[in-house]
Design an enzyme around this catalytic site. Sequence first.
Site, PDB file in Angstrom:
ATOM      1  N   LYS A 241     -59.607  43.368 -48.524  1.00 31.27           N
ATOM      2  CA  LYS A 241     -60.333  42.696 -49.599  1.00 31.27           C
ATOM      3  C   LYS A 241     -61.727  43.275 -49.776  1.00 31.27           C
ATOM      4  O   LYS A 241     -62.283  43.922 -48.896  1.00 31.27           O
ATOM      5  CB  LYS A 241     -60.354  41.186 -49.352  1.00 31.27           C
ATOM      6  N   ARG A 281     -51.796  37.812 -43.339  1.00 33.90           N
ATOM      7  CA  ARG A 281     -51.154  38.496 -44.465  1.00 33.90           C
ATOM      8  C   ARG A 281     -51.826  39.855 -44.619  1.00 33.90           C
ATOM      9  O   ARG A 281     -53.018  39.927 -44.935  1.00 33.90           O
ATOM     10  CB  ARG A 281     -51.297  37.664 -45.743  1.00 33.90           C
TER      11      ARG A 281
END
Length: 302
Positions: A241, A281
């Site tokens: 991210k 994840r």
Amino acid sequence: MSIGAVPGTGPATGPLSVVRKATRKTFEDLPTDRTLVMGVLNVTDNSFSDGGENFDAGKAIDHGLRMHYAGADIIDIGGESTAPGTEEVSVADEQARILPVVEALVKAGVYVSVDTRHTETARAALEYGEVMINDVSGVNHEADMPQLIAETGARYIVMHNRGNSKTMDGLAEYDNLVSEVVAETQQVIDTFLAAGVKKEQLIVDPGLGFSKTAEHNWQLLKHLTEFEKLGYPVLIGASRKRFLGTLLAEHNTEAMEPRQRDHATAAITALVAQEGAWCVRVHSVVSNLDAVKTVAARQAAE
């Protein structure tokens, strides 16, 4: 069944071109002695993390199987990018992208999670067997989603989010970040429980990067125990991210590219595994599986 036989795909090549029917894995079959690893499978043409390299269904199935054989416990299949500023995908397009992949991987014995905001897509995916629903909608989930989850008994990930991909960055304002995110997550949980969903069906995700700034993400990671106090398994999705890209940028230049963030992702995986996270994840399965196994070995030592 060959990948080429799956509707919407072309001829398949490579060592994983044959998808053999296998015993279907259930939630109860997942490991319980360590943090789980969920592999990300984006069947999109605009994924921030891979640039759309798995947009073709055949390539997506191959990649999903490779992650499965590399040790991923769950494969999370999504047909819509939810990165800030991206355009929404119609339900019809989303289903055309992911359902052939869901069908093939479930038949191959993979435990599948379906990353969707739409009840209609979740219902269609559940026709193929036991799959988990990973809904990033947060407080804005579709009104009939709780009823579907109650009716089917499917596992459902409650992720905190405000708004959508176009508006969420503008909604990242909090007076008390941790308590507000926990309270809003509980609000969604209560809606599902009121619809008849059982507590054991639910998993919570703080929603790193969704209506959160970089500083917010770090604060939530530091206070992970506050989410564990809710009494549900906790999923963390930090992989590649942008807050990691910002962290790793040198001399105030542009953020590091997504694939250059995998080492930092594995570091976060080790930290949250130590804190008791149920699952991470991630895009890179092997490095993160190594991390959770290492933490589990240390925790098991006397």
